[in-house]
Design a protein around this motif. Structure first.
Motif, PDB file in Angstrom:
ATOM      1  N   MET A  70       0.882  -1.120  -0.028  1.00 11.40           N
ATOM      2  CA  MET A  70       0.040  -0.110  -0.100  1.00 11.40           C
ATOM      3  C   MET A  70       0.923   1.321   0.001  1.00 11.40           C
ATOM      4  N   MET A  71       0.391   2.323  -0.671  1.00 11.88           N
ATOM      5  CA  MET A  71       1.342   3.468  -0.928  1.00 11.88           C
ATOM      6  C   MET A  71       0.275   4.482   0.223  1.00 11.88           C
ATOM      7  N   GLY A  72       1.067   4.583   1.379  1.00  7.50           N
ATOM      8  CA  GLY A  72       0.235   5.613   2.331  1.00  7.50           C
ATOM      9  C   GLY A  72       0.269   6.917   1.583  1.00  7.50           C
ATOM     10  N   GLY A  73      -1.077   7.569   1.793  1.00  2.57           N
ATOM     11  CA  GLY A  73      -1.233   8.742   1.003  1.00  2.57           C
ATOM     12  C   GLY A  73      -2.056   8.707  -0.017  1.00  2.57           C
ATOM     13  N   PHE A  74      -2.015   7.360  -0.732  1.00  2.00           N
ATOM     14  CA  PHE A  74      -2.320   7.451  -2.108  1.00  2.00           C
ATOM     15  C   PHE A  74      -3.508   6.051  -2.297  1.00  2.00           C
ATOM     16  N   TYR A 129       5.227  10.271   0.780  1.00  2.00           N
ATOM     17  CA  TYR A 129       4.458   8.915   0.762  1.00  2.00           C
ATOM     18  C   TYR A 129       5.120   8.070   1.687  1.00  2.00           C
ATOM     19  N   MET A 130       4.294   7.019   2.106  1.00  2.00           N
ATOM     20  CA  MET A 130       4.994   5.814   2.970  1.00  2.00           C
ATOM     21  C   MET A 130       4.544   4.698   2.276  1.00  2.00           C
ATOM     22  N   PHE A 131       5.468   3.852   1.559  1.00  2.00           N
ATOM     23  CA  PHE A 131       5.335   2.645   0.962  1.00  2.00           C
ATOM     24  C   PHE A 131       5.454   1.600   1.893  1.00  2.00           C
ATOM     25  N   LYS A 132       4.319   0.648   2.077  1.00  2.00           N
ATOM     26  CA  LYS A 132       4.301  -0.543   3.096  1.00  2.00           C
ATOM     27  C   LYS A 132       4.065  -1.624   2.332  1.00  2.00           C
ATOM     28  N   ASN A 168       2.253 -11.827   8.110  1.00  2.00           N
ATOM     29  CA  ASN A 168       3.061 -11.418   9.240  1.00  2.00           C
ATOM     30  C   ASN A 168       2.551  -9.721   9.339  1.00  2.00           C
ATOM     31  N   GLU A 169       2.471  -9.565  10.693  1.00  2.00           N
ATOM     32  CA  GLU A 169       1.680  -8.293  10.781  1.00  2.00           C
ATOM     33  C   GLU A 169       2.974  -7.225  10.916  1.00  2.00           C
ATOM     34  N   GLU A 170       4.021  -7.383  10.730  1.00  2.00           N
ATOM     35  CA  GLU A 170       5.186  -6.346  10.701  1.00  2.00           C
ATOM     36  C   GLU A 170       5.276  -6.273   9.197  1.00  2.00           C
ATOM     37  N   PHE A 171       5.669  -4.767   8.763  1.00  2.00           N
ATOM     38  CA  PHE A 171       5.778  -4.593   7.532  1.00  2.00           C
ATOM     39  C   PHE A 171       6.947  -3.796   7.283  1.00  2.00           C
ATOM     40  N   ALA A 172       7.605  -3.771   6.096  1.00  2.00           N
ATOM     41  CA  ALA A 172       8.602  -2.971   5.827  1.00  2.00           C
ATOM     42  C   ALA A 172       8.152  -1.632   4.970  1.00  2.00           C
ATOM     43  N   THR A 173       8.817  -0.713   5.595  1.00  2.00           N
ATOM     44  CA  THR A 173       8.380   0.700   5.055  1.00  2.00           C
ATOM     45  C   THR A 173       9.438   1.778   4.195  1.00  2.00           C
TER      46      THR A 173
END
Length: 187
Positions: free
Chosen positions: A15-19, A43-46, A57-62
């Motif tokens: 997901m692209m945070g903010g988009f 933006y924050m790409f997750k 996995n509940e952890e994600f890379a950003t």
């Protein structure tokens, strides 16, 4: 994913945070995300992954992504636009002032030329009138002087009368020249 045992069975959510408003899912065959026409901003790409069993996995890379505006939307471009607007306005204002000044100078020169022409016409009229006024008395002087020269017997008086006649005749010629000049100016 760091699971190298069976990488083709790993699924991903991104997901692209903010988009993006929700997560996008993809499998191992498509391990990339493409975004076009992102507006300038931060933006924050997750990204998060599921293991081989499908457990997420509940952890994600950003990754923080900053999209800079194009050069024509930067503060420097806006300052340049303002400078160009102010500069062109000043140039147009200066040109307008110059046009008004030239128009005023042209009108003043036409006015001065008209006044000079009127003064010249008044001079010509004055000289024509004065010429007529001088011509009549000169004619009245020349006639009797000719008669006196023809009837006088004293040679010294004849010489004096000839001088009077010559000067009156010369004055008469000058008056005629003034009248001719007035005729030329009148067309």
């Amino acid at each position: 994913s760091l699971d190298f045992h069976v990488p083709e069975k790993i699924d991903y959510l991104y997901m692209m945070g903010g988009f993006d408003k929700e997560w996008n899912q993809t499998d191992a065959s498509r391990r990339y995300a493409t975004y076009t026409n992102l507006d300038p901003g931060d933006y924050m790409f997750k990204v998060k992954r599921a293991n081989i069993n499908g457990n997420w996995n509940e952890e994600f890379a950003t990754i923080k992504i900053n999209i800079h505006p194009p050069w024509w939307k930067t503060i420097w471009a806006y300052l340049l636009y303002a400078f160009l607007f102010v500069g062109s306005s000043l140039i147009l204002w200066t040109l307008q002032l110059r046009r008004i000044r030239l128009k005023h100078e042209y009108e003043m020169s036409r006015f001065e030329a008209k006044k000079l022409h009127e003064v010249d016409e008044m001079k010509s009229t004055f000289f024509a009138n004065i010429s007529h006024e001088f011509r009549t008395p000169l004619t009245l002087i020349l006639g009797p002087v000719k008669e006196l020269i023809s009837t006088e017997e004293n040679t010294s008086k004849i010489e004096e009368l000839k001088i009077v006649h010559r000067n009156a005749d010369r004055l008469y010629g000058l008056v005629n020249q003034l009248m001719d000049l007035s005729k030329l100016e009148a067309g």
